[in-house]
Write an enzyme that holds these catalytic residues in place. Structure first.
Site, PDB file in Angstrom:
ATOM      1  N   ASP A  53      23.627  95.740  43.799  1.00 38.70           N
ATOM      2  CA  ASP A  53      24.113  94.700  44.793  1.00 38.70           C
ATOM      3  C   ASP A  53      22.530  94.932  45.879  1.00 38.70           C
ATOM      4  OD1 ASP A  53      25.892  93.007  46.209  1.00 38.70           O
ATOM      5  OD2 ASP A  53      25.675  94.789  47.557  1.00 38.70           O
TER       6      ASP A  53
ATOM      7  N   GLU B 251      19.982  92.142  42.102  1.00 38.53           N
ATOM      8  CA  GLU B 251      20.453  90.945  43.077  1.00 38.53           C
ATOM      9  C   GLU B 251      19.081  90.893  43.933  1.00 38.53           C
ATOM     10  OE1 GLU B 251      24.040  89.170  45.345  1.00 38.53           O
ATOM     11  OE2 GLU B 251      23.351  91.048  45.916  1.00 38.53           O
TER      12      GLU B 251
END
Length: 670
Positions: free
Chosen positions: A339, A374
Site C-alpha cells: 500500500d 501501489e
C-alpha cells in the site's frame, strides 16, 4: 514471588519462547531504560527493567515465562519533541514484533500525549497487551503453487466481504478465513479461473478515533497496529483453532487448489496517526528512528494518514523485512501488495535504489515471491508509476483511466488504447522489466465497483460521515443517462454491454489482470466509491442476487485468455514471427484487414481495429456508435466463446461488429 530477568539475547527481536523461558528484545536507540511490564489475569502489573543492552537492542530473559504471558513496555528517555524524542513511561506500549494482542484499541484520552509535555495519565488500563506466542503448525506437504507471472490472474477480495452472505457456507464460517477455505468457495474460485487471491489487510488493525466517534469501523483494514499479528476479527472462533491456525488452514487449502495467496500490507504509516493520535508503540519506543519528522518534530504526512514510516533507518527496515519473512516462511503466503509503496522508496525523495527496495530485490526469500507496488503516495514527487525496479509489478492506473475513458467517456485514440492493451510498454518496458509488471485493473476496492461504474456519474459517499467530500471525484464513469441502479430495460442493457466490454478489455489485454471480487456478479456499493468504513451489506458481496449470466461470461473470458499464447507469454510483443509456431505475436489491422496507418492510430474518432494474436485469435474492436463491417484476414473464422452472434456476426470474409463492442474470433485453420 520475586521475579528476576537474566541477560538474554538481543536476537531475535520480539518475545520468543525457547521451551524453558522467554527472551524479550526491543530496539530503541535513544532510550535510557526499558521496563518490561508483565500482567496477570487480574490485570495486575509487574515491572522489570530489561537488564542488558547490546548496541541499540534492550533485552532480558524470563526463565519462568511461558506462552500466553501478557506484557508490554514502558520506555524511559528524553522528552524533546522538536528533536523527535517523545519518551513517556506513563504510556504502556505494545511490542512492534507482537504476534498476538489481547484486545483492540478503544478511543480514550489516556492514550494521547500532550505536545508540550509528557502526559502523566497512565494508559495501561485501556491498552491491549502483547501476548507471548509459540504456535506450531503441521503444513504437511504444502507447496507454493508458483504460478508464472505470465499466467497469473489476480482476484482482489476482503476476507469478511467475500463470504459473509454466502448461503451455501455454514453461518459460523461466513466472513472468516475458514469461510474462504470452505470447499464451496474453493470450488467457486477454481471454476472462475483465477490463480491468485489478493486479500485486503489481514494484519491486526484498529479503528481510528474519528471513526469510533461516528460509530463506524475501518473495514478495509489499512490502519495497522501490529503487522506481525493476524487480525482476529476474521476468525470463526471454532474450538481447537486460533486465528493464526485458521489462516494457515486457509492458505493450505488454497494451495491445494493451485491458488496463490497475496497479502495487502501496510508499511507506509501506523495507527498512531498524527501528533494528536494515540501513543501505542513506535512513537513511545523511538519516535525519531521510526518516523519521518520535520524540523519542528512534526510528522511528514506523505500518506494522508498522519505519519510516514522512515524506511531508510536500518532498524525500521529490519522490522519490515522481518515481518515480510514471517508471513512468507511461517504462513506460506505467495506475495505482497504494498500500500502507498512510494514510501518504500523515499530517501526522502523517491529512489528505485532506496535501501528497502534494494533489499527486496536481493532477499533470497522475498525476491522470489510476487511483489506488487501501489506506485504513489501523496507527498511531493510521490507519483512513481513505472519507476519501481524489477521484480516488482505495479498497479497500473494508466490502464484503469485510459480504458474507462475509451469506453465510457470521450474516446482516446486507438494509439493510446493499444499502448495500454500491450501492457503499457511505454511505461514499463525498461530496465529488464517484463509485461507482467503492469497490473491491469478496471476497478479495485478503492473506487466504484464495475456495476457502479456504469450506473453512476457521481460518487454517493454520504454514509461515510464526511459530507461526500471523501473519495475520488474523477472516476471516468458513465451512468448511461440515468443516475442510480434503477433504470429502464434499454438502459440496463446498455450498462450490461459496457460492463462486458470493460471485463473483456481487462481480461484479454497483455499484462497481469486483477479482477475486483464481485464484479463478475454485478455487485454494487450503491455508488459509494470510498467504502473503507462500511462493514455492512453495502460492502459484502451479494451472492443471493448474483448475475449468473455475467459470471459465466467472466469465467469464459478467463478460460479464453488461457488459450491465447500472446497473452500468456513473458515477452514483450514485437510484431515479429515467434520461434514456436512461426506466427506473429501481434498484428494491428484496420477495418479493411490491412496494417494500421499512422493517421488511423491518432484519429480523434477511433475507427474499428482488429488485433490478430498468435495468428489464430482476432480481437475486433468497434468504439463507434454504429454497426461496422470489417474485412477479415484470410482464414476460417468463428466466434470464440464466451462471445455470441449478439456480439458479432461472421461471414466467410467479413464480420459485422456491434456498436461499442469488443469480441474475439478464432481461426479454425490454426
Amino acid at each position: 514471588m520475586t521475579v528476576t530477568l537474566a541477560a538474554g539475547s538481543p536476537y531475535p527481536l520480539g518475545s520468543h519462547f525457547d521451551g524453558q523461558g522467554v527472551n524479550f528484545a526491543l530496539y530503541s536507540a535513544q532510550a535510557e531504560n526499558v521496563e518490561l511490564c508483565l500482567f496477570n489475569q487480574n490485570g495486575e502489573e509487574q515491572r522489570l527493567m530489561l537488564p542488558s543492552r547490546t548496541g541499540d537492542i534492550w533485552h532480558g530473559y524470563l526463565p519462568t515465562g511461558v506462552p500466553g504471558l501478557r506484557y508490554g513496555y514502558r520506555v524511559h528517555g528524553p522528552w524533546d519533541p522538536q528533536r523527535g524524542f517523545r519518551f513517556n513511561p506513563h504510556k504502556l506500549l505494545i511490542d512492534p514484533y507482537s504476534q498476538a494482542l489481547d484486545g483492540k484499541v478503544m478511543d480514550s484520552p489516556l492514550l494521547s500525549d500532550a505536545n508540550d509535555h509528557p502526559d502523566s495519565a497512565d494508559s495501561a488500563s485501556v491498552m491491549p497487551k502483547s501476548i507471548v506466542t509459540n504456535e506450531s503448525y503441521d503444513w504437511q506437504n504444502d507447496a507454493l503453487p508458483q504460478t508464472p507471472w505470465s499466467e497469473t490472474i489476480i482476484y482482489e477480495a476482503h476476507v469478511r466481504g467475500l463470504t459473509k452472505t454466502h448461503p451455501d457456507i455454514p453461518a459460523i464460517l461466513r466472513g472468516t478465513y475458514a469461510g474462504i477455505a470452505h470447499p464451496v468457495m474453493i470450488q467457486y474460485l477454481k471454476k472462475l479461473g483465477i490463480t491468485a487471491l489478493e486479500l485486503l489487510p489481514v494484519q491486526l488493525h484498529v479503528d481510528e478515533p474519528r471513526l469510533q466517534q461516528l460509530g463506524l469501523t475501518n473495514y478495509w483494514g489499512y490502519n495497522v497496529l501490529a503487522p506481525f499479528a493476524i487480525e482476529p476479527g476474521y476468525w470463526s472462533q471454532r474450538p481447537d483453532s486460533t486465528p493464526l491456525s485458521e489462516f494457515r488452514d486457509m492458505v493450505k487449502a488454497l494451495h491445494q487448489a493451485g491458488i496463490e495467496v497475496i497479502l495487502d500490507v501496510v508499511f507506509n504509516h501506523t495507527a498512531e496517526l498524527d501528533l494528536l493520535g494515540p501513543v501505542l508503540s513506535l512513537r513511545g519506543i523511538d519516535n525519531a528512528s521510526y518516523y519521518w519528522l520535520d524540523e519542528q518534530g512534526d510528522y511528514h504526512n506523505w500518506t494522508g494518514c498522519g505519519n510516514t514510516l522512515k524506511l531508510t533507518q536500518p532498524a525500521t527496515m529490519q522490522w519490515v523485512l522481518d515481518c515480510l519473512r514471517f508471513w512468507a516462511t511461517e504462513c506460506h503466503v505467495d506475495g505482497f501488495r504494498f500500500d502507498l509503496a512510494s514510501v518504500l522508496g523515499r530517501t526522502p525523495d523517491f529512489s528505485p535504489e532506496s535501501p528497502l527496495l534494494t533489499q527486496l530485490q536481493h532477499d533470497p526469500i522475498l525476491s522470489k515471491l510476487k511483489l506488487i507496488a501501489e506506485p504513489w503516495d501523496i507527498g511531493q514527487g510521490g507519483y512513481q508509476s513505472g519507476h519501481f525496479p524489477a521484480p516488482l509489478a505495479e498497479w497500473n492506473d494508466h490502464f484503469r483511466d485510459n480504458m474507462r475513458s475509451f469506453w465510457l467517456q470521450q474516446p482516446s485514440t486507438l494509439g493510446l488504447f493499444a499502448r495500454r492493451y500491450a501492457a503499457s510498454s511505454d511505461v514499463f518496458q525498461h530496465h529488464q522489466r517484463l509485461p507482467y509488471a503492469s497490473i491491469n485493473k478496471i476497478t479495485s476496492h478503492d473506487g466504484f465497483t464495475l456495476r457502479d461504474l456504469v450506473s453512476f456519474n457521481q460518487k454517493h459517499n454520504q454514509a461515510n460521515g464526511e459530507q461526500n467530500r471523501d473519495g475520488n471525484s474523477n472516476n471516468y464513469s458513465y451512468n448511461h443517462g440515468i443516475e442510480g441502479l434503477e433504470a429502464d430495460e434499454a438502459t440496463l442493457q446498455r450498462r450490461n454491454a459496457s460492463a462486458r466490454v470493460l471485463l473483456t478489455t481487462l481480461l484479454l489485454s497483455q499484462g497481469t489482470p486483477m479482477l475486483l471480487a464481485g464484479d463478475e456478479l454485478g455487485n454494487s456499493q450503491q455508488g459509494n466509491n470510498n467504502a473503507y468504513c462500511q462493514d455492512s451489506p453495502l460492502t459484502w458481496l451479494n451472492w443471493i442476487q448474483a448475475d449468473q449470466t455475467l459470471l459465466a461470461f467472466t469465467s469464459g473470458l478467463i478460460a479464453l485468455r488461457k488459450q491465447i499464447p500472446a497473452l500468456t507469454t513473458e515477452a514483450w510483443w514485437t510484431g515479429k514471427a515467434t520461434s514456436t509456431n512461426g506466427n506473429q505475436d501481434v498484428m494491428w489491422l484496420n477495418a479493411q484487414g490491412h496494417p494500421m496507418s499512422a493517421d488511423e492510430w491518432e484519429r480523434a474518432e477511433p475507427p474499428p481495429l482488429q488485433i490478430l494474436l498468435s495468428g489464430a485469435w482476432l480481437v475486433v474492436i468497434n468504439r463507434t456508435d454504429q454497426l461496422q463491417t470489417l474485412n477479415l484476414p484470410s482464414g476460417q473464422w468463428h466466434i470464440a466463446p464466451p462471445f455470441s452472434v449478439a456480439d458479432i456476426g461472421v461471414g466467410d470474409t467479413k464480420c459485422i461488429a456491434s456498436p461499442r463492442s469488443i469480441s474475439v474470433l478464432r481461426n479454425r485453420n490454426s
